[in-house]
Motif scaffolding. Sequence first.
Motif, PDB file in Angstrom:
ATOM      1  N   MET A 264       0.821  -1.199   0.000  1.00  0.00           N
ATOM      2  CA  MET A 264       0.000   0.000   0.000  1.00  0.00           C
ATOM      3  C   MET A 264       0.858   1.253   0.000  1.00  0.00           C
ATOM      4  O   MET A 264       2.054   1.184   0.220  1.00  0.00           O
ATOM      5  N   ARG A 265       0.208   2.372  -0.179  1.00  0.00           N
ATOM      6  CA  ARG A 265       0.948   3.621  -0.311  1.00  0.00           C
ATOM      7  C   ARG A 265       1.514   4.101   1.015  1.00  0.00           C
ATOM      8  O   ARG A 265       1.130   3.624   2.068  1.00  0.00           O
ATOM      9  N   ALA A 266       2.389   5.062   0.934  1.00  0.00           N
ATOM     10  CA  ALA A 266       3.015   5.610   2.134  1.00  0.00           C
ATOM     11  C   ALA A 266       1.975   6.358   2.964  1.00  0.00           C
ATOM     12  O   ALA A 266       0.968   6.822   2.440  1.00  0.00           O
ATOM     13  N   PRO A 267       2.229   6.459   4.287  1.00  0.00           N
ATOM     14  CA  PRO A 267       1.299   7.171   5.144  1.00  0.00           C
ATOM     15  C   PRO A 267       1.084   8.604   4.671  1.00  0.00           C
ATOM     16  O   PRO A 267       2.000   9.244   4.182  1.00  0.00           O
ATOM     17  N   GLY A 268      -0.109   9.082   4.817  1.00  0.00           N
ATOM     18  CA  GLY A 268      -0.380  10.472   4.471  1.00  0.00           C
ATOM     19  C   GLY A 268      -0.714  10.664   3.012  1.00  0.00           C
ATOM     20  O   GLY A 268      -1.116  11.739   2.603  1.00  0.00           O
ATOM     21  N   SER A 269      -0.548   9.595   2.210  1.00  0.00           N
ATOM     22  CA  SER A 269      -0.840   9.779   0.788  1.00  0.00           C
ATOM     23  C   SER A 269      -1.992   8.881   0.352  1.00  0.00           C
ATOM     24  O   SER A 269      -2.047   8.413  -0.756  1.00  0.00           O
ATOM     25  N   ILE A 270      -2.909   8.642   1.289  1.00  0.00           N
ATOM     26  CA  ILE A 270      -4.069   7.829   0.924  1.00  0.00           C
ATOM     27  C   ILE A 270      -4.873   8.549  -0.145  1.00  0.00           C
ATOM     28  O   ILE A 270      -5.242   9.708   0.040  1.00  0.00           O
ATOM     29  N   PRO A 271      -5.145   7.875  -1.251  1.00  0.00           N
ATOM     30  CA  PRO A 271      -5.965   8.539  -2.256  1.00  0.00           C
ATOM     31  C   PRO A 271      -7.350   8.763  -1.673  1.00  0.00           C
ATOM     32  O   PRO A 271      -7.857   7.932  -0.949  1.00  0.00           O
ATOM     33  N   GLY A 272      -7.944   9.879  -1.940  1.00  0.00           N
ATOM     34  CA  GLY A 272      -9.328  10.069  -1.540  1.00  0.00           C
ATOM     35  C   GLY A 272      -9.505  10.675  -0.169  1.00  0.00           C
ATOM     36  O   GLY A 272     -10.632  10.789   0.288  1.00  0.00           O
ATOM     37  N   ILE A 273      -8.421  11.066   0.526  1.00  0.00           N
ATOM     38  CA  ILE A 273      -8.624  11.643   1.861  1.00  0.00           C
ATOM     39  C   ILE A 273      -9.399  12.953   1.752  1.00  0.00           C
ATOM     40  O   ILE A 273     -10.233  13.267   2.593  1.00  0.00           O
ATOM     41  N   GLY A 274      -9.147  13.688   0.651  1.00  0.00           N
ATOM     42  CA  GLY A 274      -9.918  14.912   0.429  1.00  0.00           C
ATOM     43  C   GLY A 274     -11.387  14.594   0.214  1.00  0.00           C
ATOM     44  O   GLY A 274     -12.272  15.288   0.726  1.00  0.00           O
ATOM     45  N   ARG A 275     -11.640  13.513  -0.526  1.00  0.00           N
ATOM     46  CA  ARG A 275     -13.021  13.067  -0.751  1.00  0.00           C
ATOM     47  C   ARG A 275     -13.692  12.731   0.584  1.00  0.00           C
ATOM     48  O   ARG A 275     -14.816  13.149   0.862  1.00  0.00           O
ATOM     49  N   LEU A 276     -12.974  11.995   1.434  1.00  0.00           N
ATOM     50  CA  LEU A 276     -13.536  11.604   2.733  1.00  0.00           C
ATOM     51  C   LEU A 276     -13.824  12.831   3.603  1.00  0.00           C
ATOM     52  O   LEU A 276     -14.907  12.926   4.208  1.00  0.00           O
ATOM     53  N   ILE A 277     -12.883  13.760   3.648  1.00  0.00           N
ATOM     54  CA  ILE A 277     -13.098  14.956   4.476  1.00  0.00           C
ATOM     55  C   ILE A 277     -14.304  15.735   3.938  1.00  0.00           C
ATOM     56  O   ILE A 277     -15.148  16.217   4.697  1.00  0.00           O
ATOM     57  N   GLY A 278     -14.412  15.820   2.614  1.00  0.00           N
ATOM     58  CA  GLY A 278     -15.561  16.504   2.007  1.00  0.00           C
ATOM     59  C   GLY A 278     -16.874  15.830   2.385  1.00  0.00           C
ATOM     60  O   GLY A 278     -17.879  16.491   2.667  1.00  0.00           O
ATOM     61  N   GLU A 279     -16.864  14.500   2.422  1.00  0.00           N
ATOM     62  CA  GLU A 279     -18.085  13.775   2.784  1.00  0.00           C
ATOM     63  C   GLU A 279     -18.433  13.967   4.258  1.00  0.00           C
ATOM     64  O   GLU A 279     -19.607  14.095   4.623  1.00  0.00           O
ATOM     65  N   LEU A 280     -17.401  13.978   5.122  1.00  0.00           N
ATOM     66  CA  LEU A 280     -17.662  14.242   6.547  1.00  0.00           C
ATOM     67  C   LEU A 280     -18.303  15.613   6.711  1.00  0.00           C
ATOM     68  O   LEU A 280     -19.248  15.794   7.492  1.00  0.00           O
ATOM     69  N   GLU A 281     -17.784  16.584   5.947  1.00  0.00           N
ATOM     70  CA  GLU A 281     -18.324  17.943   6.064  1.00  0.00           C
ATOM     71  C   GLU A 281     -19.732  18.023   5.477  1.00  0.00           C
ATOM     72  O   GLU A 281     -20.608  18.704   6.023  1.00  0.00           O
ATOM     73  N   ALA A 282     -19.959  17.293   4.404  1.00  0.00           N
ATOM     74  CA  ALA A 282     -21.304  17.285   3.814  1.00  0.00           C
ATOM     75  C   ALA A 282     -22.306  16.638   4.765  1.00  0.00           C
ATOM     76  O   ALA A 282     -23.434  17.119   4.931  1.00  0.00           O
ATOM     77  N   LEU A 283     -21.895  15.569   5.406  1.00  0.00           N
ATOM     78  CA  LEU A 283     -22.778  14.889   6.362  1.00  0.00           C
ATOM     79  C   LEU A 283     -23.103  15.821   7.530  1.00  0.00           C
ATOM     80  O   LEU A 283     -24.236  15.842   8.033  1.00  0.00           O
ATOM     81  N   ALA A 284     -22.096  16.616   7.949  1.00  0.00           N
ATOM     82  CA  ALA A 284     -22.299  17.534   9.081  1.00  0.00           C
ATOM     83  C   ALA A 284     -23.330  18.617   8.755  1.00  0.00           C
ATOM     84  O   ALA A 284     -23.980  19.156   9.655  1.00  0.00           O
ATOM     85  N   GLN A 285     -23.486  18.910   7.447  1.00  0.00           N
ATOM     86  CA  GLN A 285     -24.487  19.911   7.051  1.00  0.00           C
ATOM     87  C   GLN A 285     -25.910  19.394   7.254  1.00  0.00           C
ATOM     88  O   GLN A 285     -26.858  20.175   7.300  1.00  0.00           O
ATOM     89  N   ILE A 286     -26.029  18.068   7.329  1.00  0.00           N
ATOM     90  CA  ILE A 286     -27.366  17.482   7.510  1.00  0.00           C
ATOM     91  C   ILE A 286     -27.628  17.414   9.006  1.00  0.00           C
ATOM     92  O   ILE A 286     -27.288  16.460   9.683  1.00  0.00           O
ATOM     93  N   SER A 287     -28.202  18.486   9.530  1.00  0.00           N
ATOM     94  CA  SER A 287     -28.280  18.670  10.978  1.00  0.00           C
ATOM     95  C   SER A 287     -29.587  19.356  11.323  1.00  0.00           C
ATOM     96  O   SER A 287     -30.142  20.101  10.518  1.00  0.00           O
ATOM     97  N   GLU A 288     -30.065  19.105  12.534  1.00  0.00           N
ATOM     98  CA  GLU A 288     -31.257  19.807  13.013  1.00  0.00           C
ATOM     99  C   GLU A 288     -30.913  21.200  13.536  1.00  0.00           C
ATOM    100  O   GLU A 288     -31.809  21.968  13.883  1.00  0.00           O
ATOM    101  N   ALA A 289     -29.608  21.495  13.651  1.00  0.00           N
ATOM    102  CA  ALA A 289     -29.171  22.803  14.145  1.00  0.00           C
ATOM    103  C   ALA A 289     -28.331  23.477  13.063  1.00  0.00           C
ATOM    104  O   ALA A 289     -27.855  22.826  12.135  1.00  0.00           O
ATOM    105  N   ALA A 290     -28.138  24.802  13.208  1.00  0.00           N
ATOM    106  CA  ALA A 290     -27.373  25.524  12.198  1.00  0.00           C
ATOM    107  C   ALA A 290     -25.898  25.151  12.306  1.00  0.00           C
ATOM    108  O   ALA A 290     -25.354  25.099  13.406  1.00  0.00           O
ATOM    109  N   PRO A 291     -25.228  24.865  11.164  1.00  0.00           N
ATOM    110  CA  PRO A 291     -23.808  24.535  11.183  1.00  0.00           C
ATOM    111  C   PRO A 291     -23.007  25.639  11.886  1.00  0.00           C
ATOM    112  O   PRO A 291     -23.410  26.807  11.806  1.00  0.00           O
TER     113      PRO A 291
END
Length: 415
Positions: free
Chosen positions: A1-28
């Motif tokens: 596997m690739r070297a630490p810190g160079s996982i492909p898609g980490i930006g994608r994952l962070i974007g998805e975490l942030e998108a999920l956080a927008q789905i909230s009953e309270a204001a972001p």
Amino acid sequence: MRAPGSIPGIGRLIGELEALAQISEAAPPVVTRIVFSEADMRARAYLRGLCEEAGLSLSQDAVGNTFARWQGSDPSLAPIATGSHIDAIPNAGLYDGCVGVLGGLEAIRVLKQMGFKPRRSIELVIFTAEEPTRFGIGCLGSRMMANALTPAKARALLDKDGRGLEELRAQAGFTGQLESVAVKPGRFHKFLELHIEQGPHLEAEGLDIGLVTHIAAPASQRIVIEGEGGHAGGRLMPGRKDALAAAAELVLALEAAARSTGAIDTVGTVGVCDVFPGAVNSIPSRVAITTDVRDIDRARRDSVLDALGKTTEAVAARRGVTITTELINADPPTTCDPEILNALENSARAANKKYKRMVARAYHDSSFVSCFAPTAMLFIPCRGGVSHRPDEYASPEWIGGGVHVLSRTLAALAS
Ligand SMILES: [Zn+2]
């Protein structure tokens, strides 16, 4: 596997975490996502969409636990499973639980992209209602899978508005029989959960990964002491039945019993003390306290409860007060699976991550999964140990490191 810190898609994952956080009953940036709320339903739909995009096949049980499966080359073998929860307490942050769900999905996508072919199927699990917010009971979905909450007791659950689990799950589209939620041992070959530490130790020690060897579990009781009230001046000391003085003895007895095991992992707390009538010039006639005792060893934890029980009887007899004890819950402590821990350790080493073995002090869905499958957890740091707050934070490096170790371990276990 690739070297630490160079996982492909980490930006994608962070974007998805942030998108999920927008789905909230309270204001972001505040995340509030109570089970079966409109936000919970939208979040589930978002996750199902991502799983479908990743080519996973979806199923859901009667309480809404969701399973996204990557079919292995030998479908007769029990799957390796990973996952966590996406519900969030009021005024929470975006990493608790979600890192284990979206990080698990990312680990699967990374393996797919690398051309890995699993022999055992790999399943991503999204558990219903890890947080106790709505029904007052934590780990609802995993607890029911473990049959640690019977369908009859589940049917009796009500939220603060008096709405029952049956009504709410039906409205959410989960209509099967609750009897079908409990699973048999062997449903998962192994289960592992990626989670933020929710404590300060990994960050303070400059570590990337915590390998969880045990998950402590609480037993809690409500103890009500009935004495005799009266005027604080008019009633002289002989013959008094002061309920608070009796409670004070129990508080100190619990502390002594928790200390007396000699184990650092035994903790005992009285966090609630309601005094009636609560007037400066009135002898307390009725006191209610709650006790919370935790340990990684069930017998040792229960020995503290036994010692407190003996003191309770003695205090009641000596002081002439009536004491009733109600067990609110006694959940099972977990010893994590040595094989998964070894696989995690190999992965952490191969990924060049600094790690240590540690105890989880808060409980998780893993606590209940361990009742029917060999289980372990891996922790990543979170800033300042802060969790269950909007400023909860885990860096992309920490999350990427956790996903890297998780994906290597899934691959090793599914081969
Ligand atoms: Zn959690």
